[in-house]
Design an enzyme around this catalytic site. Structure first.
Site, PDB file in Angstrom:
ATOM      1  N   ASP A 195      34.590  39.858  34.095  1.00 17.15           N
ATOM      2  CA  ASP A 195      35.915  40.409  34.382  1.00 17.15           C
ATOM      3  C   ASP A 195      35.822  41.097  35.742  1.00 17.15           C
ATOM      4  O   ASP A 195      34.738  41.238  36.322  1.00 17.15           O
ATOM      5  CB  ASP A 195      36.380  41.375  33.281  1.00 17.15           C
ATOM      6  CG  ASP A 195      37.916  41.544  33.315  1.00 17.15           C
ATOM      7  OD1 ASP A 195      38.543  41.149  34.335  1.00 17.15           O
ATOM      8  OD2 ASP A 195      38.492  42.066  32.353  1.00 17.15           O
TER       9      ASP A 195
HETATM   10  C1  NOJ Z   1      41.146  42.343  34.845  1.00 18.65           C
HETATM   11  C2  NOJ Z   1      41.637  41.946  33.493  1.00 18.65           C
HETATM   12  O1  NOJ Z   1      40.940  42.648  32.497  1.00 18.65           O
HETATM   13  C3  NOJ Z   1      41.514  40.455  33.202  1.00 18.65           C
HETATM   14  O2  NOJ Z   1      42.151  40.163  31.993  1.00 18.65           O
HETATM   15  C4  NOJ Z   1      42.078  39.667  34.341  1.00 18.65           C
HETATM   16  O3  NOJ Z   1      41.987  38.299  34.034  1.00 18.65           O
HETATM   17  C5  NOJ Z   1      41.327  40.015  35.605  1.00 18.65           C
HETATM   18  N1  NOJ Z   1      41.498  41.418  35.888  1.00 18.65           N
HETATM   19  C6  NOJ Z   1      41.787  39.186  36.802  1.00 18.65           C
HETATM   20  O4  NOJ Z   1      43.007  39.620  37.238  1.00 18.65           O
END
Ligand code: NOJ
Length: 743
Positions: free
Chosen positions: A275
């Site tokens: 993530d």
């Molecule tokens: C953080 C988020 O937790 C995740 O769900 C997302 O896909 C990513 N950022 C990318 O934006």
């Protein structure tokens, strides 16, 4: 003849697929053999595209970028792609990624709302439309579906989830995977899906986003992991790690999770992406000293792609040169990324597809979004059959801050939704019914947090003149989603007071909630004659609601999550465990507590003194304009073996006066096992549409293997013994039968 030809073709399909895979494997090995260590490391680096374009171009030119997030202008993506292919050292195409979470330009209901439809076919179709729109903008990798089990409505990301149930999350998440990925990833209208967040993220302590989780191994395996396994089995192309640490280990650096379980036990061959910044996140978590240490731990754990922390880019070369990480580990991660790019056909067709006729906001795309929004609406109350609004209704008063909130109605993660395209309830009501019924509109509050009572008088005066009041209340888009958790789930601003004032006028009150989560609405339900829960319904929400209010559509949504009476009841979910002191259901009234008696006078049950142990509305609950009855439950055999299926049928009758759809839900439960068990668990469901007066026998065939759980020895196994099986229209009622599993 044609049939024979089709049969031969079908038989050959797996062969063709494996030949294609073979050739991809071969091409990847050839390419890998030619790549420098820098080329390889570049393939593991993913960065945001919302930065200085010249800098990005330079990074692409030098081969230090593999995938870019958040650029949706094909002119820009195509130019970057050209640079990657023509000017970067290895000439490997880029992959453009985005959080395509619930629709693209056409915004679908939030996933929690989609889950309320219990309609996997429709979710798949709507997701395929989403892929049409997104691929037209050059996006081939979508960071969805999110399948975190969410049992705490304070957590803002509950909006992005499919709710509290493991089995349901798996069924609906796989529908999204099928919709996004289509028949073949190589199809230019297909996007690689990404199952996230691996794992346990939804159990954040206190409902506070990013917070630590403490999920014991058995619960992790039986509750949180199965939806991911379902997506792996469905062929989901990628998996995203989660921000949380569980029991001391941040997911992105968890070797057991990403390698032993995911790859070795489940056989996952796709890409694992961290993530956002979660590789470097090991530092604030306190398990890595610096980015070098974090990169070391995460690449070895099995995280292939570093999203936005540059830890791999800056440190892998040194780690390999100093012999701390083997190049084979790097190769393995790069191999997976290259395979994905090849499977997507990027080496053949790297540029954004051009559509002869754009699918963005096209009629069929909007129509499907509208149907999904209709099906996501849950009717929680309809006293005196106030709804649907009938011929006797000549004047309607529309009030409330969500009656025309084109931005908020789209919900969280509506990155590409444009509020100019949103149809709000007041727009739809006027357009569809304005020439038949007088529609007055007093917004009363400008937004849900508005605290002004200045318009109350004008509103109540208008309410007295109307035959019915429809009040649209709820929460803004900003109240849910990532990093947007709440400690109170009460209506904000003076929305509650507004509803009280309306109720006092005596005019029938229909309250429509639009929100990213279950709110605590006991009082509002009590004072309303009818209640619809519409979540954040997206672009077509207004039209869907107008259709439901006037009976063009019949509500069929069912709650994908338990509604608490108050925040103190959280976490509250239907499939909680048997405990030694089960609540009777009558507890929870402060007035019944005697003064100065011995403590034991209240009995000893697992309950609160000040609120009932039951929810406001249970999981699976939802009303219709018609009524349904279940009868004649029949089980084919009361003794089944682990390799067999439980076959059971029930007769569903539409006992009302119009066509309607019921979601027939099958739950199983067992009292005695080697480890404590949930009271009941959803194991199957079917949506059944019946004409007025129609009855149909509905048959279920549940493989016994679906009833497996991790036993006392931590093995996934089916245990012999007696089970209850309930078929109902929510998680609390239904017809019961029994069966035994024998070996
Ligand atoms: C953080 C988020 O937790 C995740 O769900 C997302 O896909 C990513 N950022 C990318 O934006």
């Amino acid at each position: 003849m044609k049939k024979l030809f089709t049969l031969i073709l079908l038989a050959l399909l797996p062969l063709a697929a494996s030949a294609q895979q073979q050739s991809i494997d071969q091409r990847v090995e050839e390419l890998l053999g030619k790549m420098t260590i820098e080329d390889k490391i570049g393939q593991l680096n993913q960065m945001d595209g919302r930065r200085d374009l010249e800098k990005i171009k330079q990074e692409v030119r030098t081969g230090t970028l593999s995938s870019i997030m958040n650029i949706v202008d094909p002119a820009v993506t195509n130019e970057l792609q050209r640079i990657a292919i023509e000017e970067s050292p290895a000439g490997i195409p880029l992959l453009f990624a985005r959080d395509v979470v619930h629709g693209f330009n056409t915004v679908l209901p939030i996933p929690l709302g989609q889950a309320a439809s219990w309609d996997e076919e429709l979710i798949e179709a709507a997701s395929a439309n989403t892929a049409l729109e997104a691929t037209e903008r050059g996006i081939r990798w979508a960071f969805a579906p999110m399948m975190d089990i969410a049992r705490d409505a304070r957590w803002g990301r509950i909006a992005e989830s499919f709710g509290e149930d493991t089995y349901m999350a798996g069924r609906l998440a796989t529908a999204v995977v099928r919709g996004y990925q289509g028949e073949s990833l190589a199809n230019p209208t297909a996007m690689a899906a990404c199952a996230k967040h691996f794992v346990g993220y939804g159990d954040a302590e206190g409902g506070r986003d990013y917070n630590t989780t403490s999920i014991p191994p058995r619960t992790l395996r039986d509750v949180y992991l199965p939806p991911f396994k379902a997506c792996v089995d469905e062929g989901c192309a990628s998996i995203m790690t989660s921000f949380n640490d569980n029991d001391g280990l941040p997911s992105t650096g968890n070797h057991w999770l990403l390698t032993e379980l995911l790859r070795e036990q489940w056989g996952f061959e796709g890409v694992v992406v961290s993530d956002w910044g979660s590789v470097a996140g090991l530092i604030p978590h306190g398990v890595a000293h610096d980015k070098r240490d974090a990169a070391h731990q995460c690449i070895e754990a099995g995280c292939d792609v570093d999203m936005s922390s540059r830890s791999y880019l800056l440190n892998l070369k040194d780690l390999i040169e100093k012999g701390e990480v083997e190049e084979a580990v790097l190769d393995e991660a790069v191999r997976r990324v290259l395979k994905l790019k090849m499977a997507l056909g990027l080496f053949e067709q790297p540029y954004a597809r051009t559509a002869e006729q754009s699918d963005i906001y096209s009629e069929p795309v909007l129509a499907t979004a509208c149907r999904l929004a209709e099906e996501s609406v849950v009717m929680l109350k309809n006293e005196g059959k106030v709804l649907p609004l009938g011929e006797s209704v000549k004047r309607v008063l529309v009030v409330g801050p969500m009656a025309h909130a084109p931005y908020d109605q789209m919900g969280t993660w509506a990155l590409d939704g444009q509020k100019e395209h949103t149809i709000t309830p007041i727009m739809a009501l006027r357009e569809q019914w304005g020439d038949k019924v007088a529609i007055d509109y007093v917004p009363c509050l400008t937004h849900p947090r508005d605290k002004s009572t200045a318009e109350f008088k004008r509103m109540t005066k208008a309410a007295r003149k109307a035959d019915v009041v429809v009040a649209f209340v709820g929460e803004e888009q900003m109240m849910s989603g990532e990093a947007h958790s709440l400690s109170s789930l009460d209506l904000q601003g003076v929305q509650g007071e507004m509803l009280e004032a309306l109720a006092q006028t005596g005019t029938p009150l229909v309250t429509v909630f639009m929100a990213g989560r279950p709110l605590t609405i006991s009082r509002q339900v009590e004072i309303s004659d009818a209640v619809l829960y519409a979540w954040h319904p997206g672009t077509m929400g207004g039209k869907a609601l107008a259709n439901i209010l006037f009976g063009v559509a019949n509500p069929s949504g069912k709650l994908p999550v338990t509604f608490p009476r108050n925040v103190g009841q959280i976490p509250i979910y239907y499939n909680h465990k048997h405990t030694s002191h089960i609540a009777k259901g009558t507890e929870g009234n402060l007035d019944n507590i005697p003064r100065e008696s011995p403590q034991s006078v209240m009995g000893h049950t697992s309950s609160y003194l000040d609120v009932a142990p039951t929810p406001l509305f249970p999981f699976g609950y939802g009303l219709s304009y018609t009524t349904f009855e279940l009868s004649d439950i029949r089980i084919e055999s009361t003794a089944v073996r682990p390799e067999e299926s439980v076959k059971v049928s029930v007769v569903v009758s539409n006992t009302g006066e119009r066509e309607g759809t019921e979601v027939v839900q099958l739950y199983t439960g067992r009292k005695t096992a080697s480890v404590t068990q949930p009271m009941k668990e959803l194991k199957d469901f079917q949506r059944i549409t019946l004409r007025a007066g129609e009855s149909r026998k509905v048959e279920f065939e549940v493989p016994v293997s679906r009833l497996a759980f991790h036993n006392r020895n931590m093995e996934l196994a089916v245990e012999e013994g007696k089970y209850t099986l309930t078929i109902g229209t929510d998680s609390q009622t239904g017809l019961k039968t029994y069966f035994k599993i024998i070996k």
